[in-house]
Enzyme design. Structure first.
Site, short mmCIF file in Angstrom:
data_model
loop_
_atom_site.label_atom_id
_atom_site.label_comp_id
_atom_site.label_asym_id
_atom_site.label_seq_id
_atom_site.Cartn_x
_atom_site.Cartn_y
_atom_site.Cartn_z
NE ARG A 100 -3.78 0.51 2.07
CZ ARG A 100 -4.93 0.39 2.71
NH1 ARG A 100 -5.11 1.00 3.87
NH2 ARG A 100 -5.91 -0.33 2.21
CG HIS A 127 -8.59 -0.07 -2.46
ND1 HIS A 127 -7.74 -1.11 -2.14
CD2 HIS A 127 -9.26 0.23 -1.31
CE1 HIS A 127 -7.89 -1.41 -0.86
NE2 HIS A 127 -8.81 -0.63 -0.33
CD GLN A 130 -12.91 -2.49 -0.25
OE1 GLN A 130 -12.10 -2.36 0.66
NE2 GLN A 130 -14.05 -3.14 -0.09
CG ASP A 223 -13.87 5.76 -0.50
OD1 ASP A 223 -13.75 5.53 0.71
OD2 ASP A 223 -12.90 5.87 -1.29
CB CYS A 263 -14.00 0.49 0.65
SG CYS A 263 -13.50 2.22 0.70
NE ARG A 291 -9.94 -5.56 0.83
CZ ARG A 291 -9.19 -4.58 1.32
NH1 ARG A 291 -9.74 -3.63 2.05
NH2 ARG A 291 -7.90 -4.50 1.05
N1 NVA Z 1 -10.37 6.32 -0.97
C1 NVA Z 1 -9.97 5.84 0.34
C2 NVA Z 1 -10.12 4.36 0.43
C3 NVA Z 1 -9.88 3.82 1.83
C4 NVA Z 1 -9.89 2.32 1.90
C5 NVA Z 1 -8.54 6.26 0.63
O1 NVA Z 1 -7.71 6.18 -0.28
O2 NVA Z 1 -8.26 6.66 1.75
#
Ligand code: NVA
Length: 310
Positions: A100, A127, A130, A223, A263, A291
């Site tokens: 990540r 992502h 997800q 989100d 998410c 997940r």
């Molecule tokens: N768009 C959010 C997703 C979190 C799982 C972020 O990047 O923080």
């Protein structure tokens, strides 16, 4: 070497295969051991995490492997050591690398030099893990994905908006993303998704009108308005996104049996009303559980493709 850096790294038939495997692994979580050894999977987090770390760690262990947490702040990837050097070192210790981070290009560099599969555990751009969990959840609640209508409301320029375009298009869904001015996906991203629809069916579009997006939807997704790394914009974003909250009134425009995805982490009263997140149409806890099953499936697929399934 196959990697999972963006949703469209899986062709439609491969995405379907991974989702079938995820459902099988969910039904029998402790039977398949493709990482027996135990083989190590390196997990690196340069941004906060709860679900991703927990679900990868649990899933890798269930596959018979060992989840090795590499502290991103100690490793100093790209600062203390170059991405290619880190890739070469970790690729000698691990059978796969889950990362990540911020820039998609960092992840691509890691994949180029690691010699083992690299998995995107969230970047600024995508992502995809997800999305596999989301699609598995939709399949469980709605059956066939192709032809379903999905509305994404909120920061449609963020990783989740982009990933819904690519993964939804790959699944043959009709994806409409909706956000305020300046927060829709780039033209390049819309074109990339449109190209997928030409062979996978389905459609993609973007609109500033959240009611138009949600009307008739089978699946409604939102989100956070403030993705990780954008925290200093919080106050400004709350004003910009005020009309893009997934309230009961907005959800009423969707099909009566529409399901709601998020998410997480969720901010009740901001991008989603508490009564929607905690209401009967919400499937967010299934989504969070999925997940693990989805990521087990994609790791099995990638390690198998690398010739490493024991
Ligand atoms: N768009 C959010 C997703 C979190 C799982 C972020 O990047 O923080």
């Amino acid at each position: 070497m196959r990697h999972f850096l963006a949703d469209d790294d899986l062709r439609p038939d491969e995405q379907a295969q991974v989702l079938r495997l995820a459902a099988d692994l969910k039904a029998s979580p402790y039977d398949a051991k493709p990482l027996a050894g135990p083989r190590t999977v390196a997990m690196i987090f340069d941004k906060p995490t709860l679900r991703t770390q927990a679900s990868f760690a649990a899933g890798i262990a269930e596959l018979g492997g060992y989840p090795m947490l590499v502290d991103g702040s100690l490793a100093g990837i790209g600062v203390r050591e170059s991405v290619p050097d880190v890739a070469r070192v970790l690729g000698r210790q691990a059978s796969a690398i889950v990362w990540r981070t911020f820039e998609q290009s960092f992840l691509e560099e890691m994949a180029e030099h690691a010699g083992v599969p690299v998995v995107n555990a969230l970047t600024d751009l995508f992502h995809p893990c997800q999305l596999l969990a989301d699609l598995l959840t939709v399949q469980e609640h709605r059956g066939e994905l192709a032809g379903l209508r999905v509305a994404f409301v909120g920061d449609a320029a963020c990783n989740m908006g982009n990933s819904w375009l690519l993964a939804g298009a790959t699944a043959g869904m009709h994806v409409v993303v909706s956000g305020p001015e300046g927060y829709l996906p780039s033209d390049a991203m819309l074109q990339r998704a449109t190209d997928i629809t030409s062979h996978a069916g389905g459609s993609v579009s973007a609109t500033h009108d959240p009611v138009a997006a949600v009307t008739g939807a089978d699946v409604v997704v939102t989100d956070t308005w403030v993705s990780m790394g954008k925290e200093e914009e919080s106050a400004a974003r709350e004003l910009v996104f005020a009309d893009y909250s997934l309230t009961a009134d907005l959800l009423a425009h969707a099909k009566p049996d529409a399901i709601v995805l998020h998410c997480l982490p969720a901010y009740r009263g901001k991008e989603i009303a508490g009564e929607v997140l905690d209401g009967p149409q919400s499937v967010v806890w299934d989504e969070a559980e999925n997940r693990r099953h989805a990521q087990k499936a994609v790791l099995t697929f990638l390690v198998g493709a690398a010739g490493g399934t024991s």
